[in-house]
Design a protein around this motif. Structure first.
Motif, short mmCIF file in Angstrom:
data_model
loop_
_atom_site.label_atom_id
_atom_site.label_comp_id
_atom_site.label_asym_id
_atom_site.label_seq_id
_atom_site.Cartn_x
_atom_site.Cartn_y
_atom_site.Cartn_z
N ASN A 366 22.83 -4.21 -23.39
CA ASN A 366 23.47 -2.91 -23.21
C ASN A 366 22.45 -1.89 -22.70
O ASN A 366 22.71 -1.13 -21.76
CB ASN A 366 24.07 -2.46 -24.55
N SER A 367 21.28 -1.91 -23.31
CA SER A 367 20.26 -0.95 -22.91
C SER A 367 19.79 -1.23 -21.48
O SER A 367 19.55 -0.32 -20.69
CB SER A 367 19.14 -0.96 -23.94
N CYS A 368 19.71 -2.50 -21.14
CA CYS A 368 19.31 -2.90 -19.79
C CYS A 368 20.36 -2.48 -18.76
O CYS A 368 20.03 -1.99 -17.68
CB CYS A 368 19.18 -4.42 -19.76
N GLN A 369 21.63 -2.69 -19.11
CA GLN A 369 22.70 -2.30 -18.19
C GLN A 369 22.76 -0.79 -18.03
O GLN A 369 23.04 -0.27 -16.95
CB GLN A 369 24.05 -2.83 -18.69
N SER A 370 22.47 -0.08 -19.13
CA SER A 370 22.49 1.37 -19.07
C SER A 370 21.39 1.91 -18.17
O SER A 370 21.51 2.98 -17.60
CB SER A 370 22.35 1.97 -20.46
N THR A 371 20.31 1.14 -18.06
CA THR A 371 19.23 1.51 -17.14
C THR A 371 19.78 1.73 -15.74
O THR A 371 19.38 2.64 -15.03
CB THR A 371 18.16 0.40 -17.11
N LEU A 372 20.72 0.88 -15.36
CA LEU A 372 21.29 0.97 -14.02
C LEU A 372 22.11 2.24 -13.82
O LEU A 372 22.41 2.62 -12.69
CB LEU A 372 22.18 -0.26 -13.75
N ALA A 376 16.42 8.27 -14.76
CA ALA A 376 15.13 8.19 -15.46
C ALA A 376 14.85 6.74 -15.85
O ALA A 376 13.71 6.26 -15.75
CB ALA A 376 15.15 9.08 -16.69
N GLY A 377 15.89 6.04 -16.29
CA GLY A 377 15.73 4.64 -16.68
C GLY A 377 15.29 3.79 -15.51
O GLY A 377 14.40 2.93 -15.64
N LEU A 378 15.87 4.03 -14.35
CA LEU A 378 15.51 3.26 -13.15
C LEU A 378 14.07 3.54 -12.74
O LEU A 378 13.32 2.63 -12.38
CB LEU A 378 16.46 3.61 -12.00
N GLU A 379 13.68 4.81 -12.81
CA GLU A 379 12.32 5.16 -12.42
C GLU A 379 11.32 4.45 -13.33
O GLU A 379 10.35 3.85 -12.87
CB GLU A 379 12.12 6.68 -12.51
N TYR B 32 30.17 3.29 -12.26
CA TYR B 32 29.27 3.19 -13.41
C TYR B 32 29.61 1.97 -14.26
O TYR B 32 30.77 1.57 -14.35
CB TYR B 32 29.38 4.44 -14.30
N GLY B 33 28.60 1.42 -14.91
CA GLY B 33 28.83 0.29 -15.79
C GLY B 33 29.10 0.71 -17.22
O GLY B 33 29.63 -0.04 -18.03
N LYS B 34 28.70 1.94 -17.58
CA LYS B 34 28.80 2.32 -18.98
C LYS B 34 29.98 3.25 -19.23
O LYS B 34 30.50 3.89 -18.32
CB LYS B 34 27.51 2.99 -19.44
N GLN B 35 30.40 3.30 -20.49
CA GLN B 35 31.43 4.23 -20.93
C GLN B 35 30.91 5.00 -22.13
O GLN B 35 30.13 4.48 -22.92
CB GLN B 35 32.71 3.47 -21.33
N PHE B 36 31.40 6.21 -22.27
CA PHE B 36 30.97 7.06 -23.37
C PHE B 36 32.20 7.72 -23.98
O PHE B 36 33.03 8.28 -23.25
CB PHE B 36 30.00 8.12 -22.85
N ALA B 37 32.34 7.64 -25.30
CA ALA B 37 33.46 8.29 -25.97
C ALA B 37 32.94 9.21 -27.05
O ALA B 37 31.96 8.89 -27.74
CB ALA B 37 34.40 7.25 -26.58
N PHE B 38 33.58 10.36 -27.20
CA PHE B 38 33.14 11.38 -28.15
C PHE B 38 34.37 11.88 -28.90
O PHE B 38 35.35 12.33 -28.30
CB PHE B 38 32.48 12.52 -27.38
N CYS B 105 28.81 2.23 -24.39
CA CYS B 105 28.76 0.77 -24.29
C CYS B 105 28.94 0.37 -22.84
O CYS B 105 29.26 1.20 -21.99
CB CYS B 105 29.83 0.12 -25.17
N THR B 106 28.69 -0.90 -22.58
CA THR B 106 28.93 -1.40 -21.23
C THR B 106 29.97 -2.52 -21.27
O THR B 106 30.33 -3.05 -20.24
CB THR B 106 27.64 -1.92 -20.59
#
Lengths: 429, 426
Positions: A366-372, A376-379, B32-38, B105-106
């Motif tokens: 998840n953290s790796c995918q969020s990098t994409l 800042a994560g990509l840099e 985008y690959g991620k989703q965010f819920a609040f 999450c992704t």
């Protein structure tokens, strides 16, 4: 998203990521140089002095005006470390051209500003301005002193200083207060010249512009850097120390006026690091042991025994070090330490469920995918890759993470050797 | 659901409401690959005295934050672990005015959303779990007592306000949280966690109708509305005291200097007041301002410096602060510059540049899913359409901002809080 990596000049590389996902674009230039006690403070000063003024925009006020004209862009001096490499540069963020009110271009003027700041600093008698050096030296000293204000980060910093005393890794990204206090316009200028002549330079762009346009905009900078180089690019090394130094861990304590103690444990990783085959297993291990809300440390040390407000592990994979950080009452330190080590023994013995493994893998993936999804994560991802010499994409790393087995995680755990224990205690303690 | 398009921002926002009063907003982001819920309730650290059918309730400081921790407990275990096992990254925060629960999450978005909506609306507390949490939060409070940045901020608020509950630490004290029982938590949950006092915001590549369907399926409680709260009546217009100072284990003096501002009320004027406050700050002490350059060059400010306009129900203030070797000198120069700006106003090009920069900054903030989701929720509670900020910017004049500075950035509204080195070894 299209990632292009190319060499623009000897020792000068560009990573360009073309995407229209973001509303602003990143633009940065970073010098990579071996971390060294003798030069760390002088190097750290350089980006801050460069940011004070250049020939076209000689004062901070004029730079700020220019940045505001570019829709409130930012171009910030940064001193970081990855493993035993010090990373010094200017990191920018600018509104993407797609969102400007009148359809103006922002990329080209932003690159122009970056180029001027990097290559045309304001000088007097052939060196940096005394006033700029004096001001930034004072700020650097204050920044080093201020490290004690955030007690959690301070405990982690003191741990690595003590654990890696004789290694480059024991040097802070900002160097030391003593070295900072001794800096002069001449020594800062010498550091700047050293960076220009031999440090590897990483240029980074992430935004909607195609790579041809980025390359073209950056070509005066690449040419300017090329003209200032002399000799070979300094190699980036890392003193890998897979094993603990002594018979028993080094123990250090500081006493400050705090109401909550901090306990930090430092481990050598038995050779597991960012360059190795077992890098994915190292990441999964750390998540399972202490990196997530389902980890051993979180569930047992924090939730079950209420010993700590927090207890977590993290890995510096370029160097090959794991640290466990916790906030704990003074009289519970021993109990917390025993439990932290007992949980490590459990992972070593393979005493974790398939669910724990899946959850840890999910967290890392998840953290790796969020990098994409993060500029800042990509840099950071591609900067680290430049240091380790890796060309692996986040997608490829994810594929390797998917394949990590319980046996590999336990094997990585068995390589962990406790090397140092740091305690931050109260005044009376 | 209705779709609102904000073309200048490239945003498509979907909005709908359930019969029980829960409002749902979805900012759809393809690519985008991620989703965010609040998922948030209009209930924060300030809401200690409020009305239920049984009458006025007085609760100890720190309940909203305590409740935030305890809601993760479910009959079958802990929602944090359930969601983490499902590959998401859940967390929560309590501010003065709201409590929000969120995850990113992704994959497994629908399942994670069900879990989120479920645990927040289905409380499960036991005497044992409350006692255990008193230990954990007690440690969190102890840790907070060592955080000089936070302490100096509360010190400022205690100078500015006479009795408004924004003076009180959100997490409470060791003594106040010791009074919390399961019954306290059930009472507060019953009053504030009803769908008509809540909002769900989602950002990411998701189907808005699916979000709506999941909300309808899980959030089935009746909506009972927004409970009346007592913040102690009208505050005096001016700051209550003007200076305070104490010592802690820090390397250099830390300070916060602030101005007490009028309550911006509910509705669109709130966004306008916020943007005027932000612009006033940028023009007064922003990076390109003459004052900032002067203070920085004199070594009176460092890069740790920050400033901002903040508003909560029933109050608003502007604060600036960081490290300084001489906070009083900073205060004096700020006040002098405010007087000058109030008198002379701004050159048109300076004002236009400040607006351009502030606009670019706000657009860039929309890159952050978390920031966008929280702003959408907060602005719903405030009666504001946040994404209209480009139009609101356009309507603000240099005279508006100069008038604001002339009226409010004055000595009578101001207070200085300082933490000096000396408490402990430095």
């Amino acid at each position: 998203m299209k990632v292009t990596r190319e060499v623009l000049a000897p020792g000068v590389a560009l990573t360009a990521i073309q995407t229209d996902k973001f509303k602003s674009a990143s633009l940065s230039a970073t010098f990579l140089t071996p971390l060294d006690r003798e030069t760390a403070s002088a190097n750290a000063l350089v980006p801050y002095v460069l940011r004070r003024g250049c020939e076209t925009w000689p004062t901070m006020g004029e730079i700020s005006v220019r940045l505001e004209e570019l829709y409130g862009g930012a171009l910030e001096p940064v001193a970081r470390k990855r493993g035993e490499t010090q990373c010094l540069g200017l990191m920018g963020s600018f509104l993407d051209d797609a969102y400007t009110l009148e359809g103006e271009r922002v990329l080209e003027p932003a690159v122009e500003l970056l180029t001027s700041l990097l290559l045309e600093p304001v000088t007097r008698d052939g060196v940096f301005l005394e006033a700029y050096v004096a001001g930034e030296r004072e700020n650097l000293i204050q920044a080093i002193r201020a490290q004690m204000n955030d007690k959690r980060a301070y405990a982690a910093l003191r741990l690595t200083q003590e654990m890696c005393r004789g290694e480059a890794y024991g040097v802070d990204r900002l160097g030391s207060e003593e070295a900072a206090a001794a800096l002069t316009p001449q020594s800062a200028w010498a550091a700047y010249q050293r960076l220009l002549s031999s440090a590897q330079v990483e240029l980074h762009y992430c935004g909607s512009a195609p790579v041809q346009r980025v390359r073209e905009a950056l070509s005066p900078l690449a040419e300017g850097l090329k003209a200032r180089r002399s000799g070979p690019t300094a190699a980036l090394t890392c003193d890998a120390r897979p094993h603990a130094g002594g018979e028993s861990p080094r123990e250090v304590a500081d006493h400050l006026d705090v109401t909550q103690g901090k306990l930090s444990l430092g481990f050598r990783t038995g050779g597991a690091d960012a360059r190795g085959e077992n890098y994915p297993a190292l990441l999964v291990f750390s998540a399972l042991y202490g990196g997530t809300a389902t980890s051993k440390l979180f569930l047992n040390v924090r939730e079950k025994l209420s010993l700590c407000y927090y207890a977590s592990s993290s890995v510096e994979a370029v160097k090959g070090i794991m640290t466990v950080s916790s906030g704990v009452e003074f009289d519970k330190m021993k109990e917390a330490q025993d439990e932290i080590l007992a949980q490590l023994e459990a992972v070593k013995a393979g005493d974790f469920t398939p669910e724990e493994l899946t959850s840890a893998k999910q967290a890392v993936i998840n953290s790796c995918q969020s990098t994409l999804d993060s500029r800042a994560g990509l840099e950071q991802y591609w900067l680290t890759a430049a240091i380790t010499g890796s060309a692996e994409t986040p997608e490829e790393l994810i594929a390797r993470l998917e394949r990590v087995t319980a046996q590999e995680v336990a094997a990585v755990a068995r390589g962990m050797e406790l090397d140092a224990i740091y305690r931050l205690m109260g005044k009376e303690g | 659901m209705e779709e609102r398009r904000y073309d200048k921002l490239g945003t498509r926002l979907f909005h709908g409401a359930l019969d029980n009063g829960l409002h749902v907003f979805v900012d759809r982001r393809p690519g985008y690959g991620k989703q965010f819920a609040f998922f948030a309730t209009r209930y924060g650290g300030m809401d200690m005295r409020f009305q239920t059918q049984a009458g006025w309730q007085d609760t100890p400081a720190g309940v909203a934050h305590f409740l935030e921790h305890k809601l993760f407990d479910t009959k079958d275990g802990n929602a944090l672990q359930i969601m983490a096992a499902n590959g998401s990254d859940p967390n929560a925060f309590t501010s003065f005015g709201i409590t929000g629960y969120f995850f990113q999450c992704t994959q497994g978005f629908a399942e994670n959303l069900r879990t989120l909506l479920g645990f927040v609306t289905e409380p499960y507390f036991t005497p044992e779990s409350v006692a255990k949490e008193q230990g954990i939060i007690g440690q969190e409070i102890a840790m907070g007592d060592d955080e000089a940045d936070t302490e100096v901020f509360y010190d400022l608020l205690n100078c500015l306000y006479a009795h408004h509950p924004v003076r009180t630490h959100i997490a409470g004290t060791q003594a106040s949280i010791a009074q919390i029982t399961p019954q306290t938590l059930y009472t507060c949950h019953g009053a504030f966690y009803n769908p008509a006092n809540m909002v769900l915001t989602v950002v990411g590549n998701v189907d808005p109708e699916e979000v709506m369907d999941i909300a309808r399926e899980v959030v089935t409680a009746p909506g009972t509305g927004d409970p009346a709260r007592d913040y102690g009546g009208a505050e005096p217009r001016e700051a209550v005291s003007h200076e305070t100072s104490r010592a802690m284990a820090v390397s250099a003096p830390l300070f916060q200097f602030g101005f007490k501002l009028p309550d911006p009320g509910y509705g669109p004027e709130r966004l306008r007041a916020q943007l005027i406050g932000d612009l006033a700050g940028d023009l007064l002490v922003g990076d390109s301002s003459p004052l900032y350059t002067r203070l920085y060059n004199a070594g009176l400010l460092t890069r740790s410096f920050g400033y901002g306009y903040e508003d909560y129900p029933g109050c608003a203030f502007f604060a600036l602060g960081g490290e300084s070797k001489d906070p009083r000198a900073v205060r004096d120069q700020v006040l002098a510059e405010c007087a000058r700006l109030g008198r002379e106003g701004f050159a048109p090009e300076v004002f236009q540049r400040a607006k351009k920069a502030a606009y670019g900054g706000m657009v860039s903030q929309l890159n952050s899913f978390e920031n966008t989701a929280v702003e959408l929720a907060q602005s719903y509670f405030d009666g504001v359409d946040y994404l209209t900020f480009p139009e609101v910017f356009r309507s603000i004049t240099a005279q508006d901002v100069a008038e604001f500075i002339r009226t409010w950035f004055v000595e009578a509204q101001a207070a200085l809080a300082v933490i000096t080195p000396g408490g402990g070894a430095a």
